[in-house]
Each structure stands twice: as C-alpha cells, then as structure tokens.
Design an enzyme around this catalytic site. Structure first.
Site, PDB file in Angstrom:
ATOM      1  N   GLN B 135     -14.531   9.648   5.021  1.00  0.00           N
ATOM      2  CA  GLN B 135     -13.149  10.101   4.891  1.00  0.00           C
ATOM      3  C   GLN B 135     -12.892  10.408   3.421  1.00  0.00           C
ATOM      4  OE1 GLN B 135     -10.828   6.990   6.657  1.00  0.00           O
ATOM      5  NE2 GLN B 135      -9.088   7.519   5.374  1.00  0.00           N
ATOM      6  N   SER B 138      -9.008   9.478  -0.970  1.00  0.00           N
ATOM      7  CA  SER B 138      -8.523   8.969  -2.258  1.00  0.00           C
ATOM      8  C   SER B 138      -9.115   9.720  -3.441  1.00  0.00           C
ATOM      9  CB  SER B 138      -8.892   7.490  -2.403  1.00  0.00           C
ATOM     10  OG  SER B 138      -8.195   6.731  -1.471  1.00  0.00           O
ATOM     11  N   SER B 173     -16.063   5.296   1.190  1.00  0.00           N
ATOM     12  CA  SER B 173     -17.017   4.356   1.793  1.00  0.00           C
ATOM     13  C   SER B 173     -18.066   5.119   2.557  1.00  0.00           C
ATOM     14  CB  SER B 173     -16.320   3.416   2.773  1.00  0.00           C
ATOM     15  OG  SER B 173     -15.237   2.805   2.161  1.00  0.00           O
ATOM     16  N   GLU B 256      -6.506   4.117  10.863  1.00  0.00           N
ATOM     17  CA  GLU B 256      -7.170   3.272   9.879  1.00  0.00           C
ATOM     18  C   GLU B 256      -6.595   1.867   9.890  1.00  0.00           C
ATOM     19  OE1 GLU B 256      -6.663   4.539   5.768  1.00  0.00           O
ATOM     20  OE2 GLU B 256      -8.530   3.549   5.248  1.00  0.00           O
ATOM     21  N   SER B 381      -2.948  -1.176   0.058  1.00  0.00           N
ATOM     22  CA  SER B 381      -2.924  -2.390  -0.757  1.00  0.00           C
ATOM     23  C   SER B 381      -1.904  -3.374  -0.195  1.00  0.00           C
ATOM     24  CB  SER B 381      -2.564  -2.035  -2.195  1.00  0.00           C
ATOM     25  OG  SER B 381      -1.225  -1.562  -2.235  1.00  0.00           O
ATOM     26  N   GLU B 383       0.626  -4.405  -1.510  1.00  0.00           N
ATOM     27  CA  GLU B 383       1.978  -3.927  -1.815  1.00  0.00           C
ATOM     28  C   GLU B 383       2.420  -2.844  -0.828  1.00  0.00           C
ATOM     29  OE1 GLU B 383      -0.479  -4.516  -4.024  1.00  0.00           O
ATOM     30  OE2 GLU B 383       0.490  -6.357  -4.702  1.00  0.00           O
TER      31      GLU B 383
END
Lengths: 373, 419
Positions: B135, B138, B173, B256, B381, B383
C-alpha cells in the site's frame, strides 16, 4: 458465542432506567447528601414494589425468581443514577449470603422481608483501618451471643439485620443479628459519600445465630463478596458511563476560545480515554456476569477481573469528568462531585482496589492464566 | 450469555479443525509459537516461501480470503465463519502475514473500484498467495495527514493518455517482497488537498520504481522507502475518477483499521509466566504487592480486550456490523505492550538491558520494547485513534482544519516559511 444480555434483559434494563430517571434525579441524591436521612426510603419502596429487590430471590421466599443476569442489569442502572439506597448491602451481600449459607429458618424469616423492601441488611466485616483479614477479627460469638465492634459498616444506621464476622473458638464464623434486639449500639460516622452512610456497630451480648458452619465464616464471606464484586462492578460501570456522558455533554455545550471545548484535543482525548476504560470495564463485567450466572469455576477470577476493571474505570471517569468541567466541576452546584464521591466510596467497599488487584494475581497464580489472557 | 458455538458454528469448526489438522505444516508449529514479537519467528525456512506455500494450500481447498466472493478466489464465508477459521488457524496464521495488506486492504479496494477484467486478472493470484501487494500511501511529509501527500501524477504529453509518476513514499510495509502496489498520487495541486488526489495500481517491477528498505529503530527492516522516477503507467490502471483518490483511499483505510485492531495480544500471558519464575527481594515476584498491582492492571486490559473482541463476535453472529468503537483494540494493545515490556525489563534488573537468547522468554520483552513504538503509530497513531473515538463514537466536534479550503500548492509545508 453470545456475550450479551438477552432482549428481555435489555428491556428490563430500559424499564428500570426509565423508573430511576423519573424517581431518582440528582435532586433525590442531594436530598440524602444534604438532609438528615440516610437513604431515600420512598425510592427504596418503589424499587421493592417493582420486584427488583427480589429479582434473584426464589419465589418460595417471596422473590421474583429471575436470575443473576437480571440483577446485573438492575445494578448497572442503580449505579448510573448513584441511587441512595441500600441495595448492595441488603441484596448483593445480605440476601446472597443467606441464600448461599443460611438455615431454612434464617431464609424464611428474612428473604421475604428483603424482597418486599421491609428489611434492610448490612455487612459487618470490617474492624478499623487496613485490609481486612480473618486474623484481625476481635468481635466474638459464643453461646448465641455476640460481642465487639464493627466499623465502618455501610448502611448500618438503617439496617434491620446485620451479617457479622466474629471469632468463634479458634476460627471465625459469620452470624446473623436482628438489630432491633438488645445489646446493639449504633454510631453514625462521617464519610466521603454520605449518600451511602457509614456506621459503627457495637454489640454487647446481642443475640445472634450462626450462618453456615463454625469456623467457615471467612470462606463463606469470600464467596459472597466475589458475587457481590460483580454486581457492584455493574454499579460502577453504570456510574462510569454516566460520568463519561456528563463530561461529553458539557464538552459539547461549553464554549471557550471561540470553540466548543470538545474540539480541543486535550479534552477530546481525555474523553476518549474515559470511553476506553469504561469499555474495557464493560467487557470484563460481562465476563463476570457470565461466570456469575453459570456458576463457572472461573467465578473468583472473573469477579476480581470485573472488580479491578470497574473500580479503575469509575474512578478514572469520575475524576476526569470534573477535569472536563473545569472550575464548575468543583462546585457543589454541579453533580460531578456526587459521582466522584460514589466512585471513591465504591472503590473501598468489600475490599479496596489494591486488595482486589492482589486477589486477582493470587487467583491467576493458582488457576489457569490462559483463562484470563 | 455463553461462550458456546451454535450447532452450525460447531459443525463448521469441526470441519476447519480436521482440515487444519490434516494439512498444516506441523513441523513449523513450535517455531511459529516461539515467534518473537514483530517477526514470524521462522528461521529454518524462508518466511515468504513458507507463507506462499501455506496460502496456496489454503486456496486450493477453498480456505483463502474467506471474506471475498468465490469468483475472485475467495471463500464467501460469513463473518462468524471467518472468526472461527482464525481461531482454529492459530499460530499458522502468522505464515500468511505477507498477504495481510493485500488481502485486508488492497484487495477490497480493487474489488470496489476496478473494472471486471482487472478484478479477474488481479484478485485470484492475490488470494492464492502467488502475488503480494503493498500500500503506497504514506510520505515523509504526510503520515497522519495522509491527504497532504506530494507524489505527483501528470498526464504524459505524448497524447497516449499514460501517467508519469514522480515522488516518494515511505513506511511501505513489505514493499521489498511485493509484486503490486496500490498508489495514491496528487494530480491537481490547485484545488484543496482532498480534492486533487487520484488512485492507481501498478506492478512493482515497472521501470523507475525503486524500493529501499529502511533500517528501523529495532534493527529490523519491515518498512521501506519507495521512489518513483518518471514511472509511466497506462490510464487503465487508475482506480476511480481523476480527483476521486481520497474517496477510494477511504475504502482501504476503513479495512485497514478493521484488520489491524482485531485480536492483538498485549504480551500479558508471557509477562505473567515470567513473573511466576522471577524473584524480587528473595521472594517470588508475584508475592510483591507492587508487582501484583501492576500485573493486575495489565491483566484487566488484556482480558478487557479479549472480551471486547468476544462482544464484537457476538454482535457479528447476530448479523450486526462492528463500528468505529473497534479502534480501541490497537490503541490499548499498543500502549500496553510498551508499558508492559518496560515493566518486564525493570523486573530483570540491570540484566534487562541485554537482548539475547538467554533473556527471559527468549528476549520477547526486549523485542516488544523495541517494536512497540511502531505499533502506536502504524495504521493510525494513538492520537488519530483517540480523535476517531472522540468524534465518531462520542460525537465530539471535528478538529479545526485550517487547510481545508486552501489550494494544495498554497499550504505551508514543513521547513518552508522559516526562511
């Protein structure tokens, strides 16, 4: 797999919730907090009339003959409104102890009165500060007479009977005392949560009868407290959920720096952590409810798990609810302190948090850790 | 309330169990169970080859991608049947970890957005483990703020309709083992950031694609940087309309979170076993009240996650769909792993600093200490997860996004504006 309550149980929960929303608003809790009474007698009678006190008492003793799962959903709703009534003392501890180990005579004398709301009980185990152990007991029971002092005793001021842990010979036994008899003195004690009062009970040769076998008192008390831990866990769960809801509602309503305070991550994340802790507690309490209702061998482990998790969650939610409210949360006028009081009082009832943490690990050490993990 | 299977579930479980019993690579079981945190634990065989072999065997018997339709190589099973399968697959599931991203995230996105011919071409080899997907989302300047990505896709000026890609992805990944990638790019910098994105898929062997493994804080290299240098791909490899890439990516992101959060262990059982043997001041560690208190708090988190999972399974079994409340799985597990590993090392005393085969539990806690920071970041994350719970579960207002209506090219980037 079905780790959930049935539709009927959910309906019962909703009914009880509606009844309590109407009959136990914060004003009713404050009336007890600020007044001379030790509980809301009218509310207690109403709860009895709905059959809730006798939910898990068999019909032959005047109960409704439902089960422990029904008691769990009732407990959650009572906890949600922090009802100022002695249900934990009378039902989770008193009635359950009699059902578990009482004689036929003890059961038929007290259980119908409990179910009808005509007899309030109290659980007189403690003697002063520190963790309770059987070796610390100084009260004594001999030839049908009870001597000694128990303190603090929740709901002792209004109780009709007490279940007392006392020395008998070389062991400790549980005994049942009718508090209207001779040789009983009561002294009311100030506490952090006056909506469930605390009392010192002194016995001077009061007449008592034994519950269960001589020397079996600590063993029976432990089993009864395990079951009560799950029910009190549900009360804590209800309280945690309500405290979270109060914080959420305030965060939506209160504006500061030109925005709703719930849009600030510091507040949003605090509320989200409250949700997480309440959710973990809910899941652990459901595990406890399953163990309670099915009398599983894992009951002691499930009880300690539910109790530790629910205590942690209620304290976490109640203290952070005040934080979300800011200065307003610390005023007498807002209800935050009612939940803060109750969360800390319940955290200490039937053994403090560290006591239950210790019990949990002890039980894992002797049992199967995989069961919990 | 009960933990029992319904008669149909019990029948299915029996079927699964007997197939796994007859077909699983049992010679690898002990090794898989010893798996140190964050690795498959396989050293006797190549983990990718062993994974492909197990996936192929499952596919041939109809056990691959149980959540996919049969025509794309899946098993078309119910949610409950998938849960039962994963419970019974146990340690062998680790073997299929190279396919997690493809099966859990890329596959469902292709299924929703690609043409029928593309689906027939791409999905069966993904299901059967012949091909691995990654994927490509990011970027160095945009992790949590995914829509701030800068990898550009522009139409080739030769009129072919092809796209030319330039830029860089990161934290990819498994890119080093992948055959295909799902790629999100910026096609229009003149509109606000969410509106100028477009999604593609491409072969990782396309000229101009370069994969560079990243050496991580824990010494391993699971993540990669991927560079795109004038990479040319046909317009037919676009998923969704031009400018619709954000909408396409939501399919991937939703899947995900469902696939990362479920069934994570915090390492508590290993910690407890360790504490049964360890000593503190000459007594068993579990006799120490401070240790007990810590252990109990870890225990109720572990069991709380376990029974939260079981409540979700109960809901699935009644035909309900799990919602954003499942974000708590990774949030709690990640933070607990980190705290728990620090506590385990503390109990090991000064020797806790050592990370070798003599370390308690085969160095698991050391491995967990060094891997758990990533767990708290990847796939959302802590957060971001707290925002999801706050906004989507509790109904709190969304964060204020100052760049929402600003053309992408005018949004200040890190380092700029400091001149």
């Amino acid at each position: 797999m079905n780790l959930d309550f049935s539709e009927e149980q959910k309906q019962l929960k909703e009914q009880v919730g509606r009844f309590l929303a109407e009959n136990c608003p914060p004003a009713a809790v404050r009336a007890v907090l600020e007044g001379e009474q030790h509980h809301d007698a009218k509310l207690y009678k109403g709860i009895a009339d709905l059959g809730l006190l006798g939910a898990a008492i068999p019909e032959e003793y005047g109960g409704v003959g439902l089960g422990q799962l029904e008691l769990c959903v009732i407990a959650e709703e009572l906890g949600r409104v922090i009802a100022p009534v002695p249900v934990a003392s009378t039902v989770y501890l008193g009635a359950e102890c009699l059902l578990h180990a009482g004689t036929e005579d003890q059961k038929s004398t007290w259980l119908p009165k409990i179910a009808a709301g005509e007899a309030i009980g109290c659980w007189a185990i403690n003697e002063g500060s520190g963790r309770m152990r059987p070796e610390k007991v100084t009260a004594s029971f001999e030839n049908g007479k009870l001597n000694g002092t128990k303190s603090p005793v929740a709901d002792g001021a209004i109780a009709d009977f007490a279940i007392v842990l006392a020395k008998e010979g070389s062991g400790v036994s549980l005994c049942l005392v009718d508090l209207s008899g001779d040789g009983v003195e009561r002294e009311n004690l100030e506490s952090i949560d006056p909506t469930r009062s605390q009392t010192k009970l002194t016995f001077n040769g009061a007449s008592a009868t034994r519950i269960g076998d001589a020397g079996d008192g600590w063993h029976i008390a432990t089993q009864v407290m395990d079951k009560a831990a799950i029910l009190i866990g549900f009360e804590q769960l209800g309280g945690a959920d309500r405290a979270l809801e109060m914080g959420r509602d305030y965060a939506l309503e209160r504006m500061a720096f030109g925005r709703q305070i719930g849009s600030f991550q510091a507040i949003k994340h605090m509320l989200s952590d409250m949700y997480v802790s309440a959710t973990l507690a809910r899941s652990n309490c459901y595990y406890g409810a399953w163990a309670l209702a099915s009398s599983a061998a894992e009951l002691p482990l499930a009880a300690a798990t539910a109790r530790v998790s629910a205590t942690t969650a209620f304290q976490h939610c109640a203290k952070n609810n005040i934080q979300v409210h800011g200065g307003m949360g610390f005023t007498w006028a807002f209800d935050c302190h009612l939940y803060y009081r109750r969360s800390n009082a319940l955290a200490l009832m039937i053994g403090s948090l560290s006591t239950w943490e210790s019990l949990l690990i002890e039980r894992m050490s002797t049992g199967n850790v995989e069961a919990a993990a | 309330m009960d933990f029992k299977d319904t008669p149909e579930e019990a029948k299915f479980r029996k079927e699964v169990r007997s197939w796994i019993d007859a077909n699983a690579p049992k010679h690898l079981e002990a090794e898989l169970k010893r798996a140190s945190f964050g690795s498959s634990g396989l050293t006797s065989e190549d983990p990718i080859e062993a994974g492909k072999a197990w996936q192929k065997k499952k596919a041939e018997a109809g056990w691959a991608c149980l959540h996919w339709p049969k025509e794309y190589g899946g098993g078309a099973r119910t949610a409950m049947e998938r849960v039962i399968w994963s419970q019974e697959e146990g340690p062998y599931a680790v073997l299929s970890s190279p396919f997690t991203i493809g099966h859990g995230m890329c596959g469902p996105t292709v299924m929703e957005w690609a043409s029928e011919e593309q689906k027939e071409e791409l999905l069966p080899p993904l299901a059967s483990g012949e091909e691995i997907w990654c994927q490509l989302f990011s970027e160095p300047a945009s992790g949590s703020d995914l829509a701030g990505l800068r990898t550009r896709a522009v139409k080739a000026d030769d009129g072919s309709g092809d796209w030319i890609i330039n830029g860089q992805k990161i934290w990819t990944s498994g890119a080093q083992n992948s055959d295909w990638g799902l790629l999100i790019t910026r096609t229009d910098p003149d509109v606000p950031k969410h509106k100028g994105l477009t999604m593609f898929f491409l072969s990782m062997k396309t000229p101009g694609v370069k994969v560079v493994p990243i050496k991580q804080a824990n010494g391993a290299s699971g993540f990669n940087e991927v560079y795109f240098d004038d990479v040319r791909i046909p317009d037919a490899q676009r998923l969704g309309a031009v400018g619709e890439g954000w909408r396409v990516s939501l399919t991937t992101l939703m899947n995900e979170r469902l696939s990362i959060g479920s069934g994570m262990s915090t390492g508590f059982p290993e910690l407890f076993k360790f504490c049964m043997d360890a000593e503190v001041d000459g007594e068993p560690a579990t006799a120490d009240s401070g240790v007990r208190s810590k252990l109990a708090q870890f225990a109720v988190k572990q069991s709380g996650l376990k029974y939260t999972g079981m409540r979700a399974i109960s809901a699935l079994s009644k035909g309900e769909t799990p919602g954003p409340e499942n974000s708590i799985g990774k949030l709690v597990a990640g933070a607990t792993m980190q705290e728990l590993s620090m506590f385990a090392l503390d109990l090991q005393g000064e020797a806790g600093v050592l990370w070798n085969e003599d370390s308690p539990q085969n160095g698991r806690f050391q491995a967990m200490l060094m891997r758990s920071p990533a767990t708290r970041i990847e796939g959302g994350s802590d957060e971001i997860l707290r925002n999801i719970i706050g906004e989507r579960v509790l109904g709190l207002p969304g964060d204020i996004r100052v760049d929402k209506d600003v053309p992408f090219k005018d949004i200040p980037a890190s380092g700029k504006g400091r001149s």
